[in-house]
Scaffold this active site. Structure first.
Site, PDB file in Angstrom:
ATOM      1  N   LEU A 108      19.417  11.305  23.792  1.00 36.54           N
ATOM      2  CA  LEU A 108      20.574  10.863  24.587  1.00 36.54           C
ATOM      3  C   LEU A 108      21.137   9.531  24.107  1.00 36.54           C
ATOM      4  CD1 LEU A 108      19.335  11.799  28.184  1.00 36.54           C
ATOM      5  CD2 LEU A 108      20.603  13.213  26.540  1.00 36.54           C
TER       6      LEU A 108
ATOM      7  N   GLN B 277      33.671  24.032  22.020  1.00 33.53           N
ATOM      8  CA  GLN B 277      32.617  24.464  22.946  1.00 33.53           C
ATOM      9  C   GLN B 277      33.134  24.467  24.383  1.00 33.53           C
ATOM     10  OE1 GLN B 277      28.214  23.446  22.801  1.00 33.53           O
ATOM     11  NE2 GLN B 277      28.970  21.786  24.051  1.00 33.53           N
TER      12      GLN B 277
ATOM     13  N   SER C 122      26.773  10.714  18.468  1.00 37.33           N
ATOM     14  CA  SER C 122      26.176  12.042  18.360  1.00 37.33           C
ATOM     15  C   SER C 122      24.688  11.879  18.114  1.00 37.33           C
ATOM     16  CB  SER C 122      26.809  12.792  17.183  1.00 37.33           C
ATOM     17  OG  SER C 122      26.024  13.916  16.840  1.00 37.33           O
ATOM     18  N   SER C 123      23.905  12.795  18.672  1.00 36.90           N
ATOM     19  CA  SER C 123      22.451  12.755  18.428  1.00 36.90           C
ATOM     20  C   SER C 123      22.185  12.867  16.935  1.00 36.90           C
ATOM     21  CB  SER C 123      21.769  13.907  19.158  1.00 36.90           C
ATOM     22  OG  SER C 123      22.134  13.882  20.511  1.00 36.90           O
TER      23      SER C 123
ATOM     24  N   HIS D  81      26.345  10.785  26.304  1.00 33.91           N
ATOM     25  CA  HIS D  81      25.701  11.568  27.371  1.00 33.91           C
ATOM     26  C   HIS D  81      25.722  10.771  28.687  1.00 33.91           C
ATOM     27  CE1 HIS D  81      23.438  13.202  23.726  1.00 33.91           C
ATOM     28  NE2 HIS D  81      23.929  14.307  24.254  1.00 33.91           N
TER      29      HIS D  81
HETATM   30  P1  AMP Z   1      24.498  17.700  23.073  1.00 29.89           P
HETATM   31  O1  AMP Z   1      23.254  17.042  23.557  1.00 29.89           O
HETATM   32  O2  AMP Z   1      24.944  17.231  21.729  1.00 29.89           O
HETATM   33  O3  AMP Z   1      24.451  19.203  23.216  1.00 29.89           O
HETATM   34  O4  AMP Z   1      25.656  17.221  24.028  1.00 29.89           O
HETATM   35  C1  AMP Z   1      25.558  17.379  25.430  1.00 29.89           C
HETATM   36  C2  AMP Z   1      26.892  17.065  26.039  1.00 29.89           C
HETATM   37  O5  AMP Z   1      27.264  15.727  25.719  1.00 29.89           O
HETATM   38  C3  AMP Z   1      28.014  17.979  25.489  1.00 29.89           C
HETATM   39  O6  AMP Z   1      28.862  18.329  26.562  1.00 29.89           O
HETATM   40  C4  AMP Z   1      28.710  17.076  24.503  1.00 29.89           C
HETATM   41  O7  AMP Z   1      30.066  17.408  24.298  1.00 29.89           O
HETATM   42  C5  AMP Z   1      28.571  15.724  25.170  1.00 29.89           C
HETATM   43  N1  AMP Z   1      28.704  14.659  24.190  1.00 29.89           N
HETATM   44  C6  AMP Z   1      28.103  14.595  22.962  1.00 29.89           C
HETATM   45  N2  AMP Z   1      28.536  13.507  22.299  1.00 29.89           N
HETATM   46  C7  AMP Z   1      29.418  12.872  23.107  1.00 29.89           C
HETATM   47  C8  AMP Z   1      30.213  11.677  22.977  1.00 29.89           C
HETATM   48  N3  AMP Z   1      30.193  10.943  21.882  1.00 29.89           N
HETATM   49  N4  AMP Z   1      31.008  11.346  24.012  1.00 29.89           N
HETATM   50  C9  AMP Z   1      31.055  12.100  25.140  1.00 29.89           C
HETATM   51  N5  AMP Z   1      30.330  13.226  25.327  1.00 29.89           N
HETATM   52  C10 AMP Z   1      29.522  13.608  24.320  1.00 29.89           C
END
Ligand code: AMP
Length: 283
Positions: A33, A155, A187-188, A37
């Site tokens: 996270l 997505q 991003s992770s 997130h």
């Molecule tokens: P993930 O853990 O990458 O599957 O992301 C979980 C949620 O967090 C998804 O709805 C992503 O679109 C959102 N998310 C990921 N990166 C960001 C970011 N930089 N800003 C806002 N939301 C994000």
């Protein structure tokens, strides 16, 4: 924060809360996270009495097994972040809890055009996997609102289609992308980048901004070629860079000056695949 590992316990707990009048906001994640997130959790907390976050690296949405194996896992700091945000519930299932009959022979969704473009051909089966897990998570959590990031623009479109297909009353809330000071979308996967690559990766944001700020009615090919060279100069291998209609994601090579457009990029640096997008601002 209460941590549930089993769907049955989670559902029983949430049902009791709903019976007492709670509204449930849900933030599904794959962990590792970051502030992006956290912004979804904060948004959920603004709108709903109880926020449920899930952390689950869903095997069925990875078309590349190496990518799945390398997905970062930072569960202790994830829990600490969720606690600091006063998240009420974390759902932390094992694969067997969500897929009791295994991950072979799963259901198939008719996702239509929105899943056939961009990430669709690049990551075969990815959106089916996303829908398989999101549907299971929604069944377990039964939220009123679902919070997802615009970072994964396509997505969001696919999940909207899933909600339509399943006659769901869940409200999908799309939240803005959080960025590093350089403009790199959080991003992770950024954890897998070297410091040098992280600096260079800001070129994605530069390329998006370049098209967004220079776009004029007429053909857009020259602009996309120039944006590609911004990425290539920074060392990116481009999977796609496309300008699409905001609503149906169809690719466009002309702008009529009125259609709402979105620019989408997927590109590799240091063998890490990054995606980002920008909605073209109205003129
Ligand atoms: P993930 O853990 O990458 O599957 O992301 C979980 C949620 O967090 C998804 O709805 C992503 O679109 C959102 N998310 C990921 N990166 C960001 C970011 N930089 N800003 C806002 N939301 C994000």
């Amino acid at each position: 924060m209460i941590i549930f590992k089993h769907q049955k316990d989670l559902s029983n707990f949430l049902q009791k809360q709903v019976n007492q009048g709670a509204t449930i906001g849900f933030v599904p994640t794959m962990g590792a996270l970051h502030a992006g997130h956290a912004s979804l959790i904060s948004e959920s907390k603004k709108h709903c009495k109880l926020t449920v976050c899930s952390i689950f690296v869903n095997p069925t949405q990875f078309n590349d097994t190496a990518d799945f194996a390398k997905y970062p896992k930072t569960i202790e700091s994830d829990i600490a972040l969720l606690e600091s945000l006063q998240t009420e519930v974390l759902y932390l299932p094992e694969v067997s809890d969500l897929y009791p009959s295994g991950t072979q022979q799963l259901e198939h969704y008719d996702l239509g055009k929105v899943a056939d473009v961009l990430e669709g051909p690049s990551r075969p089966g990815h959106f089916q996997g996303v829908c398989q897990v999101v549907n299971r998570l929604l069944m377990a959590v039964q939220p009123h609102q679902l919070f997802m990031g615009q970072k994964d623009f396509q997505q969001c479109r696919v999940v909207a289609r899933l909600l339509e297909l399943t006659n769901s009353s869940v409200k999908l809330v799309t939240c803005p992308t959080l960025r590093e000071p350089s403009g790199l979308a959080m991003s992770s996967r950024n954890m897998r980048l070297s410091e040098v690559a992280k600096q260079k990766a800001a070129a994605i944001y530069q390329a998006l901004n370049y098209i967004n700020s220079s776009l004029k009615p007429g053909p857009i090919q020259t602009l996309t070629e120039e944006a590609c060279s911004i990425l290539e100069k920074a060392g990116f291998k481009i999977d796609y860079l496309k300008v699409c209609n905001y609503y149906d994601l169809s690719e466009t090579d002309q702008w009529n000056g009125t259609d709402v457009l979105v620019i989408l990029i997927a590109a590799y640096i240091d063998d890490v695949r990054l995606i980002d997008n920008m909605i073209v601002s109205s003129r």
